[in-house]
Scaffold this motif. Structure first.
Motif, PDB file in Angstrom:
ATOM      1  N   ASP A 142     -14.224  11.434  28.248  1.00 54.46           N
ATOM      2  CA  ASP A 142     -13.071  11.695  29.113  1.00 54.46           C
ATOM      3  C   ASP A 142     -11.771  11.384  28.393  1.00 54.46           C
ATOM      4  OD1 ASP A 142     -14.356  12.322  31.802  1.00 54.46           O
ATOM      5  OD2 ASP A 142     -15.315  10.417  31.319  1.00 54.46           O
ATOM      6  N   VAL A 143     -11.846  10.488  27.406  1.00 53.54           N
ATOM      7  CA  VAL A 143     -10.666  10.128  26.631  1.00 53.54           C
ATOM      8  C   VAL A 143     -11.132   9.656  25.256  1.00 53.54           C
ATOM      9  CG1 VAL A 143     -10.668   7.793  27.607  1.00 53.54           C
ATOM     10  CG2 VAL A 143      -8.580   8.679  26.557  1.00 53.54           C
ATOM     11  N   ALA A 144     -10.373  10.017  24.225  1.00 58.80           N
ATOM     12  CA  ALA A 144     -10.673   9.571  22.866  1.00 58.80           C
ATOM     13  C   ALA A 144      -9.743   8.425  22.496  1.00 58.80           C
ATOM     14  CB  ALA A 144     -10.501  10.728  21.875  1.00 58.80           C
ATOM     15  N   LEU A 145     -10.316   7.365  21.954  1.00 56.88           N
ATOM     16  CA  LEU A 145      -9.541   6.228  21.469  1.00 56.88           C
ATOM     17  C   LEU A 145      -9.504   6.322  19.947  1.00 56.88           C
ATOM     18  CD1 LEU A 145      -8.035   3.632  21.888  1.00 56.88           C
ATOM     19  CD2 LEU A 145     -10.193   2.443  22.211  1.00 56.88           C
ATOM     20  N   PHE A 146      -8.373   6.790  19.423  1.00 68.17           N
ATOM     21  CA  PHE A 146      -8.208   7.042  17.994  1.00 68.17           C
ATOM     22  C   PHE A 146      -7.731   5.752  17.330  1.00 68.17           C
ATOM     23  CE2 PHE A 146      -5.477   9.716  14.807  1.00 68.17           C
ATOM     24  CZ  PHE A 146      -6.303   9.299  13.764  1.00 68.17           C
ATOM     25  N   LEU A 147      -8.564   5.202  16.449  1.00 72.70           N
ATOM     26  CA  LEU A 147      -8.279   3.903  15.842  1.00 72.70           C
ATOM     27  C   LEU A 147      -7.869   4.083  14.381  1.00 72.70           C
ATOM     28  CD1 LEU A 147      -8.514   1.102  17.171  1.00 72.70           C
ATOM     29  CD2 LEU A 147     -10.674   0.781  15.958  1.00 72.70           C
ATOM     30  N   VAL A 148      -6.752   3.450  14.019  1.00 70.47           N
ATOM     31  CA  VAL A 148      -6.305   3.426  12.620  1.00 70.47           C
ATOM     32  C   VAL A 148      -6.187   1.965  12.190  1.00 70.47           C
ATOM     33  CG1 VAL A 148      -5.110   5.637  12.770  1.00 70.47           C
ATOM     34  CG2 VAL A 148      -3.856   3.516  13.251  1.00 70.47           C
ATOM     35  N   ASP A 149      -6.085   1.758  10.871  1.00 67.83           N
ATOM     36  CA  ASP A 149      -6.007   0.411  10.305  1.00 67.83           C
ATOM     37  C   ASP A 149      -4.542   0.078  10.026  1.00 67.83           C
ATOM     38  OD1 ASP A 149      -6.017  -1.852   8.663  1.00 67.83           O
ATOM     39  OD2 ASP A 149      -7.934  -1.321   7.748  1.00 67.83           O
ATOM     40  N   ALA A 150      -4.001  -0.894  10.770  1.00 68.53           N
ATOM     41  CA  ALA A 150      -2.576  -1.241  10.614  1.00 68.53           C
ATOM     42  C   ALA A 150      -2.300  -1.948   9.297  1.00 68.53           C
ATOM     43  CB  ALA A 150      -2.138  -2.127  11.781  1.00 68.53           C
ATOM     44  N   ARG A 151      -3.307  -2.524   8.671  1.00 67.93           N
ATOM     45  CA  ARG A 151      -3.093  -3.212   7.394  1.00 67.93           C
ATOM     46  C   ARG A 151      -2.930  -2.213   6.249  1.00 67.93           C
ATOM     47  NH1 ARG A 151      -7.989  -7.550   7.622  1.00 67.93           N
ATOM     48  NH2 ARG A 151      -7.324  -8.749   9.445  1.00 67.93           N
ATOM     49  N   GLN A 152      -3.721  -1.145   6.292  1.00 67.92           N
ATOM     50  CA  GLN A 152      -3.730  -0.199   5.179  1.00 67.92           C
ATOM     51  C   GLN A 152      -2.701   0.919   5.334  1.00 67.92           C
ATOM     52  OE1 GLN A 152      -7.628   1.312   4.392  1.00 67.92           O
ATOM     53  NE2 GLN A 152      -8.445  -0.674   3.766  1.00 67.92           N
ATOM     54  N   GLY A 153      -2.236   1.123   6.549  1.00 67.63           N
ATOM     55  CA  GLY A 153      -1.321   2.235   6.763  1.00 67.63           C
ATOM     56  C   GLY A 153      -2.065   3.556   6.858  1.00 67.63           C
ATOM     57  N   LEU A 154      -1.309   4.622   7.086  1.00 67.28           N
ATOM     58  CA  LEU A 154      -1.926   5.931   7.261  1.00 67.28           C
ATOM     59  C   LEU A 154      -2.504   6.451   5.950  1.00 67.28           C
ATOM     60  CD1 LEU A 154       0.294   8.072   9.646  1.00 67.28           C
ATOM     61  CD2 LEU A 154      -1.699   6.669  10.166  1.00 67.28           C
ATOM     62  N   THR A 155      -3.613   7.155   6.046  1.00 66.22           N
ATOM     63  CA  THR A 155      -4.236   7.802   4.896  1.00 66.22           C
ATOM     64  C   THR A 155      -4.350   9.296   5.193  1.00 66.22           C
ATOM     65  OG1 THR A 155      -6.511   7.631   5.715  1.00 66.22           O
ATOM     66  CG2 THR A 155      -5.616   5.710   4.547  1.00 66.22           C
ATOM     67  N   PRO A 156      -4.583  10.117   4.173  1.00 66.68           N
ATOM     68  CA  PRO A 156      -4.794  11.547   4.428  1.00 66.68           C
ATOM     69  C   PRO A 156      -5.943  11.806   5.400  1.00 66.68           C
ATOM     70  CG  PRO A 156      -4.389  11.177   2.105  1.00 66.68           C
ATOM     71  CD  PRO A 156      -4.490   9.823   2.733  1.00 66.68           C
ATOM     72  N   LEU A 157      -6.982  10.952   5.367  1.00 66.21           N
ATOM     73  CA  LEU A 157      -8.104  11.150   6.284  1.00 66.21           C
ATOM     74  C   LEU A 157      -7.687  10.853   7.729  1.00 66.21           C
ATOM     75  CD1 LEU A 157     -10.992  11.990   6.601  1.00 66.21           C
ATOM     76  CD2 LEU A 157     -11.722   9.659   6.004  1.00 66.21           C
ATOM     77  N   ASP A 158      -6.825   9.836   7.940  1.00 67.16           N
ATOM     78  CA  ASP A 158      -6.281   9.595   9.284  1.00 67.16           C
ATOM     79  C   ASP A 158      -5.560  10.844   9.793  1.00 67.16           C
ATOM     80  OD1 ASP A 158      -7.040   6.874   9.677  1.00 67.16           O
ATOM     81  OD2 ASP A 158      -5.407   6.244   8.350  1.00 67.16           O
ATOM     82  N   GLU A 159      -4.774  11.455   8.922  1.00 67.20           N
ATOM     83  CA  GLU A 159      -4.026  12.642   9.333  1.00 67.20           C
ATOM     84  C   GLU A 159      -4.965  13.792   9.673  1.00 67.20           C
ATOM     85  OE1 GLU A 159      -1.481  13.220   6.007  1.00 67.20           O
ATOM     86  OE2 GLU A 159      -0.114  11.556   6.544  1.00 67.20           O
ATOM     87  N   GLU A 160      -6.076  13.909   8.912  1.00 71.02           N
ATOM     88  CA  GLU A 160      -7.049  14.964   9.225  1.00 71.02           C
ATOM     89  C   GLU A 160      -7.719  14.708  10.570  1.00 71.02           C
ATOM     90  OE1 GLU A 160     -11.199  16.855   7.556  1.00 71.02           O
ATOM     91  OE2 GLU A 160      -9.935  15.717   6.188  1.00 71.02           O
ATOM     92  N   VAL A 161      -8.077  13.461  10.818  1.00 66.33           N
ATOM     93  CA  VAL A 161      -8.669  13.122  12.116  1.00 66.33           C
ATOM     94  C   VAL A 161      -7.677  13.445  13.231  1.00 66.33           C
ATOM     95  CG1 VAL A 161      -9.594  11.277  13.560  1.00 66.33           C
ATOM     96  CG2 VAL A 161     -10.121  11.319  11.119  1.00 66.33           C
ATOM     97  N   GLY A 162      -6.403  13.112  13.011  1.00 63.23           N
ATOM     98  CA  GLY A 162      -5.377  13.394  14.008  1.00 63.23           C
ATOM     99  C   GLY A 162      -5.260  14.877  14.304  1.00 63.23           C
ATOM    100  N   ARG A 163      -5.300  15.718  13.259  1.00 59.60           N
ATOM    101  CA  ARG A 163      -5.229  17.175  13.485  1.00 59.60           C
ATOM    102  C   ARG A 163      -6.424  17.664  14.286  1.00 59.60           C
ATOM    103  NH1 ARG A 163      -3.139  17.012   8.140  1.00 59.60           N
ATOM    104  NH2 ARG A 163      -5.225  17.309   7.257  1.00 59.60           N
ATOM    105  N   TRP A 164      -7.609  17.132  13.968  1.00 58.77           N
ATOM    106  CA  TRP A 164      -8.824  17.516  14.702  1.00 58.77           C
ATOM    107  C   TRP A 164      -8.724  17.117  16.179  1.00 58.77           C
ATOM    108  CZ3 TRP A 164     -13.028  13.859  15.952  1.00 58.77           C
ATOM    109  CH2 TRP A 164     -14.109  14.488  16.573  1.00 58.77           C
ATOM    110  N   LEU A 165      -8.235  15.918  16.445  1.00 55.40           N
ATOM    111  CA  LEU A 165      -8.133  15.438  17.828  1.00 55.40           C
ATOM    112  C   LEU A 165      -7.071  16.207  18.610  1.00 55.40           C
ATOM    113  CD1 LEU A 165      -8.522  11.568  17.363  1.00 55.40           C
ATOM    114  CD2 LEU A 165     -10.166  13.133  18.409  1.00 55.40           C
TER     115      LEU A 165
END
Length: 448
Positions: free
Chosen positions: A85-108
């Protein structure tokens, strides 16, 4: 009505399993520092401030060929999103954004599911810049939290509440001893015996990741299902090798998780690879199951490709009789997880075995049998002192447990105790489920 569902999604090692454990309030999912620990999607039920919901932990999202193991893991994540019903998109605040985070974001963003963005590991000032950086993903402001320390969970719950707060939702609570309660059936065994393949065949879908690689399953995964109108909770487990071969920390965690699954189960299927037969490790697993008081079944998988089938079956049967002397007549069945042959019979026997494991005998019937058993074979008199059994009662079920009262019954030899247990099995049709018999002798006031 099904519970509202949250799918936790993100790249590897951002803390999805830690957050899953935090939300469900139990350490259900394996957690380790190395990436890629979670492979199959894992489900758990949670309750916060009167809201009941389901949480799905998923494997780290990776851009790999669909035929590879990471690719098959990604397919499980995609399936979890379709259920959510809802997706909880988790990123790592210590490492910052990565290209894979951005790809996951586009997919979501392309999916037809609401998305809540959360920045995990947000303890301290070092994470602040990364939290702001996450706004570039195109979702609402990220929620800063620490799954490990429990910080920010209240803010996360406020964001989730519109999707999970259903006042009209009625949650059924099962009486575990009711015959209508789900059968808790764990599938255990050595690696590559076909445990996940068998469960997928029962479900009629690729719910669990399978493949030629040994040791794919790490977590114990529970899946709710129905067989002929009867509810079943299927529990897949990691393969259990000989202890001497288990060196890596992660495999030790997986084996410990499989052992906890045995504790949770009612009936345990020990799955053997018919092309390899019975090994000492299988008997050790069986001993563990019996020691925990769980009902047990032995199932030979890959029977469709077994050679010298009759010789193999009789050899395994004899080895079980010799190696499991404390429980005679353990059900031995043959199946093919690849074709589905024998699986209905396996489920039928599993329900019958649970019924015997849960059976309660009336005190009257029990003591009428007891009198006949004592008359047919009176107890010995060690050192010339007579042992006088008085009566027997059942004090528990699951497994069936009995207490024998009488004078000096604590001196009964193990052979006579075994005679009584075997008699209980035959008389009251307990089959091969574990039966426990405790001896209670009143203390003699004249003893020093």
């Amino acid at each position: 009505m099904p519970l509202p569902t949250i799918a936790i999604i993100g790249r590897p090692n951002v803390g999805k399993s830690t957050l899953f454990n935090r939300l469900v309030g139990k350490k259900l999912a394996l957690v380790d520092d190395q990436p890629g620990v979670t492979r199959d999607r894992r489900e758990g039920e949670a309750s916060l401030l009167g809201c009941d919901f389901r949480v799905i932990d998923t494997a780290g999202f990776e851009d790999e060929d669909a035929a590879s193991l990471p690719g098959r893991m990604r397919q499980q994540t995609e399936a979890a999103l379709r259920e959510a019903d809802v997706a909880l998109f988790l990123v790592d605040a210590r490492q910052g954004l990565t290209p894979l985070d951005e790809e996951v974001g586009r997919w979501l963003r392309a999916a037809d599911v609401p998305v809540i963005l959360a920045a995990n590991k947000a303890e301290g000032r070092l994470a602040e810049s990364s939290i702001y950086e996450a706004m570039a993903l195109g979702f609402d402001d990220p929620i800063a939290l620490s799954a490990e320390h429990g910080e920010g969970i209240a803010d996360l719950f406020d964001a989730l509440r519109p999707y999970i707060d259903r006042p009209d939702l009625e949650v059924e609570i099962d009486d575990p001893e009711s015959p209508d309660a789900p059968l808790k059936l764990a599938i255990v065994g050595r690696p590559n015996a076909g445990k996940s393949t068998l469960i997928n065949k029962l479900l009629g879908e690729d719910r669990l990741i399978t493949g030629p690689e040994a040791g794919i399953t790490r977590d114990s995964i529970a899946v709710d299902w129905e067989w002929q109108g009867r509810r079943v909770r299927l529990i897949d487990t990691a393969g259990m090798r000989k202890r001497a071969k288990v060196q890596e920390k992660l495999e030790k965690l997986s084996v410990a998780d499989a052992l906890r699954a045995i504790d949770f189960a009612e009936v345990v299927v020990i799955l053997l690879d018919a092309t390899k037969g019975l090994e000492g490790q299988d008997l050790k697993i069986a001993d563990k199951v019996i020691a925990e008081g769980r009902a047990i079944m032995i199932v030979l998988n890959k029977w469709d490709v077994a050679e010298n089938a009759s010789y193999l079956f009789n050899g395994v049967k004899q080895a079980l009789d010799d190696g499991l002397a404390q429980v005679k007549g353990v059900p031995l069945l043959t199946v093919s997880a690849a074709t589905g042959k024998g699986l209905d019979t396996m489920l039928k026997v599993a329900f019958e075995t649970r019924e015997a494991w849960s059976r309660r005998v009336s005190t009257g019937s029990l003591n009428r049998w007891f009198e006949r058993a004592i008359e047919a074979n009176p107890p010995p008199a060690p050192g010339g002192k007579r042992i006088k059994p008085r009566y027997i009662t059942q004090n528990n079920t699951r497994p069936p447990s009995f207490v024998l009262f009488g004078t000096r019954v604590d001196l009964l030899p193990e052979s006579y105790r075994r005679y009584l247990i075997n008699g209980l099995r035959r008389e009251f049709d307990f089959g091969a489920v574990p039966v426990r018999l405790n001896l209670r002798a009143p203390k003699n006031p004249f003893d020093p």
